[in-house]
Write a protein that holds these residues in place. Structure first.
Motif, PDB file in Angstrom:
ATOM      1  N   GLY A  11      23.348 -70.467 -79.919  1.00 34.19           N
ATOM      2  CA  GLY A  11      22.422 -69.692 -80.745  1.00 34.19           C
ATOM      3  C   GLY A  11      23.140 -69.120 -81.944  1.00 34.19           C
ATOM      4  N   LEU A  12      22.671 -69.443 -83.123  1.00 31.75           N
ATOM      5  CA  LEU A  12      23.278 -68.966 -84.365  1.00 31.75           C
ATOM      6  C   LEU A  12      22.449 -67.810 -84.908  1.00 31.75           C
ATOM      7  CD1 LEU A  12      23.920 -72.454 -85.987  1.00 31.75           C
ATOM      8  CD2 LEU A  12      25.605 -70.999 -84.835  1.00 31.75           C
ATOM      9  N   HIS A  45      18.355 -67.977 -85.343  1.00 29.88           N
ATOM     10  CA  HIS A  45      17.419 -66.948 -85.798  1.00 29.88           C
ATOM     11  C   HIS A  45      17.881 -66.489 -87.166  1.00 29.88           C
ATOM     12  CE1 HIS A  45      14.528 -63.713 -85.846  1.00 29.88           C
ATOM     13  NE2 HIS A  45      15.491 -62.961 -86.352  1.00 29.88           N
ATOM     14  N   ASN A  46      16.938 -66.315 -88.066  1.00 29.59           N
ATOM     15  CA  ASN A  46      17.237 -65.913 -89.435  1.00 29.59           C
ATOM     16  C   ASN A  46      16.051 -65.119 -89.958  1.00 29.59           C
ATOM     17  OD1 ASN A  46      19.380 -66.470 -91.518  1.00 29.59           O
ATOM     18  ND2 ASN A  46      17.586 -67.042 -92.711  1.00 29.59           N
ATOM     19  N   TYR A  81      14.181 -73.018 -83.736  1.00 34.02           N
ATOM     20  CA  TYR A  81      14.094 -71.606 -84.133  1.00 34.02           C
ATOM     21  C   TYR A  81      13.741 -70.770 -82.909  1.00 34.02           C
ATOM     22  CZ  TYR A  81      12.379 -67.277 -86.151  1.00 34.02           C
ATOM     23  OH  TYR A  81      12.189 -65.946 -86.452  1.00 34.02           O
ATOM     24  N   LEU A  82      14.410 -69.623 -82.751  1.00 30.20           N
ATOM     25  CA  LEU A  82      14.085 -68.680 -81.687  1.00 30.20           C
ATOM     26  C   LEU A  82      13.952 -67.277 -82.276  1.00 30.20           C
ATOM     27  CD1 LEU A  82      16.595 -69.711 -78.850  1.00 30.20           C
ATOM     28  CD2 LEU A  82      14.128 -70.162 -78.911  1.00 30.20           C
ATOM     29  N   ASP A 130      15.446 -61.798 -79.910  1.00 32.39           N
ATOM     30  CA  ASP A 130      15.679 -61.458 -78.508  1.00 32.39           C
ATOM     31  C   ASP A 130      15.803 -62.707 -77.648  1.00 32.39           C
ATOM     32  OD1 ASP A 130      15.584 -58.836 -79.258  1.00 32.39           O
ATOM     33  OD2 ASP A 130      13.776 -58.323 -78.127  1.00 32.39           O
ATOM     34  N   GLU A 131      14.973 -63.710 -77.941  1.00 34.91           N
ATOM     35  CA  GLU A 131      14.996 -64.938 -77.149  1.00 34.91           C
ATOM     36  C   GLU A 131      16.315 -65.675 -77.324  1.00 34.91           C
ATOM     37  OE1 GLU A 131      13.129 -67.440 -74.319  1.00 34.91           O
ATOM     38  OE2 GLU A 131      12.767 -65.381 -75.009  1.00 34.91           O
ATOM     39  N   LEU A 132      16.876 -65.610 -78.510  1.00 27.93           N
ATOM     40  CA  LEU A 132      18.171 -66.243 -78.760  1.00 27.93           C
ATOM     41  C   LEU A 132      19.241 -65.615 -77.874  1.00 27.93           C
ATOM     42  CD1 LEU A 132      19.581 -67.598 -81.968  1.00 27.93           C
ATOM     43  CD2 LEU A 132      20.910 -65.765 -80.981  1.00 27.93           C
ATOM     44  N   PHE A 133      19.258 -64.271 -77.807  1.00 33.59           N
ATOM     45  CA  PHE A 133      20.243 -63.596 -76.954  1.00 33.59           C
ATOM     46  C   PHE A 133      19.988 -63.890 -75.481  1.00 33.59           C
ATOM     47  CE2 PHE A 133      21.051 -61.039 -80.761  1.00 33.59           C
ATOM     48  CZ  PHE A 133      22.433 -60.925 -80.709  1.00 33.59           C
ATOM     49  N   ARG A 134      18.721 -63.968 -75.087  1.00 31.90           N
ATOM     50  CA  ARG A 134      18.396 -64.160 -73.665  1.00 31.90           C
ATOM     51  C   ARG A 134      18.761 -65.549 -73.159  1.00 31.90           C
ATOM     52  NH1 ARG A 134      13.219 -61.669 -74.880  1.00 31.90           N
ATOM     53  NH2 ARG A 134      13.257 -59.491 -74.182  1.00 31.90           N
TER      54      ARG A 134
END
Length: 333
Positions: A151-152, A176-177, A191-192, A195-199
């Protein structure tokens, strides 16, 4: 102006050819990196300074711009410019320059290196051999990168290059950006929401600038959302992370590990930081851009940014291009 030359400050070590290029054009005053320029110079010299080449260690705040009103350009030997009060510079009609673009590949390479080091435990296995433990038993296993999710957080130039490299290793890449990147998504990068990127991601790599909005923006909440097996990578700026919260997450097993090239306080004091004693952390001395080729390209751009502005041309990279005095500097001198 003395002897027909504008006065400039150099607060960074320059290659001989660039030093010569500046001395040919300007009256050059060296100041040690990290020193306050307005205090290091005699008042009559400070009053004549038109430009500065420095690093992120060079403090260029409101007090600097107020005390040195003749300055027209400050050029950072770095992409980051959190050492500069850009608002105060713009109000003082000073162009702020940096060195974007030329270091993107080097930082992306290092980011992928940290992903490899942490995922495959390369530094720990190096110590395993050096400490003589190999003779006593098999080395601990590490993890494949293929099939893992990266996840970037931030999808600028460096993020896009990291994505290219990670996909070559068979990783699934998400980002996520603030703004969606249609071109990235067209290549299969997902794309996330933040929060979803961290999860969900196995690795989270940070690629955002340090601003008021991003300072301490990754803390206990974000680490608490990550998988216990996840690894955190930071090659952006140390202060985007709540460092004590990260240390707690690493100590408690909230996350599995971290690969860090940047810290809140640099250089990192190994006697004072718990990070230095952690086997699940890879520590680097802020060397994302530290290759011969990249550093040369950066200092070349920083010097020529200053030359361009003081000779009345647009620089290669300006943070505040709204400052409108290009082409008039010679007349103002």
């Amino acid at each position: 102006m003395q002897n027909g030359k504008q006065a400039v400050v150099v607060s960074v070590n320059l290659p001989a050819d660039l030093q010569g290029a500046l001395q040919e054009r300007f009256e050059v005053h060296p100041v040690a990196p990290g020193e306050r320029i307005e205090k290091a110079l005699a008042p009559d010299v400070a009053a004549r300074i038109r430009g500065v080449v420095g690093t992120v260690r060079t403090p260029l705040d409101q007090a600097f711009f107020q005390s040195m009103p003749a300055v027209r350009v400050v050029s950072n030997f770095a992409v980051g410019y959190d050492n500069i009060d850009v608002k105060a510079a713009t109000a003082a009609n000073v162009v702020v320059c940096n060195t974007p673009g030329v270091l993107d590949a080097a930082v992306a390479d290092l980011t992928l290196g940290l992903i490899l080091c942490t995922g495959r435990n390369l530094v720990g296995l190096d110590r395993f051999v050096r400490d003589g433990r190999w003779a006593k038993g098999a080395a601990p296993l590490s993890y494949d990168l293929m099939g893992k999710s990266l996840g970037l957080l931030g999808m600028g130039r460096i993020g896009r290059m990291v994505a290219e490299r990670a996909r070559a290793f068979g990783m699934k890449v998400f980002y996520h950006n603030r703004n969606r990147q249609a071109a990235a998504e067209a290549t299969g990068i997902g794309y996330l929401e933040r929060d979803e990127l961290f999860r969900t991601c196995d690795f989270v790599s940070v690629h955002v600038p340090l601003t008021d909005a991003t300072r301490n923006s990754i803390g206990a909440r974000e680490f608490g959302m990550m998988k216990p097996s996840a690894i955190f990578i930071n090659t952006s700026r140390g202060a985007v992370v709540d460092e004590p919260a990260m240390i707690e997450a690493l100590k408690n097993g909230t996350i599995a590990g971290a690969g860090l090239d940047v810290f809140v306080k640099e250089p990192l004091d190994p006697a004072a930081s718990a990070l230095a004693g952690m086997d699940n952390v890879t520590l680097l001395p802020h060397v994302g851009s530290a290759t011969h080729e990249t550093r040369r390209a950066m200092i070349d751009l920083a010097v020529h940014n200053l030359i361009d502005v003081l000779e009345g041309a647009r620089p290669g990279a300006a943070v505040n291009p709204e400052v409108d005095h290009y082409g008039t500097l010679k007349e103002r001198a």
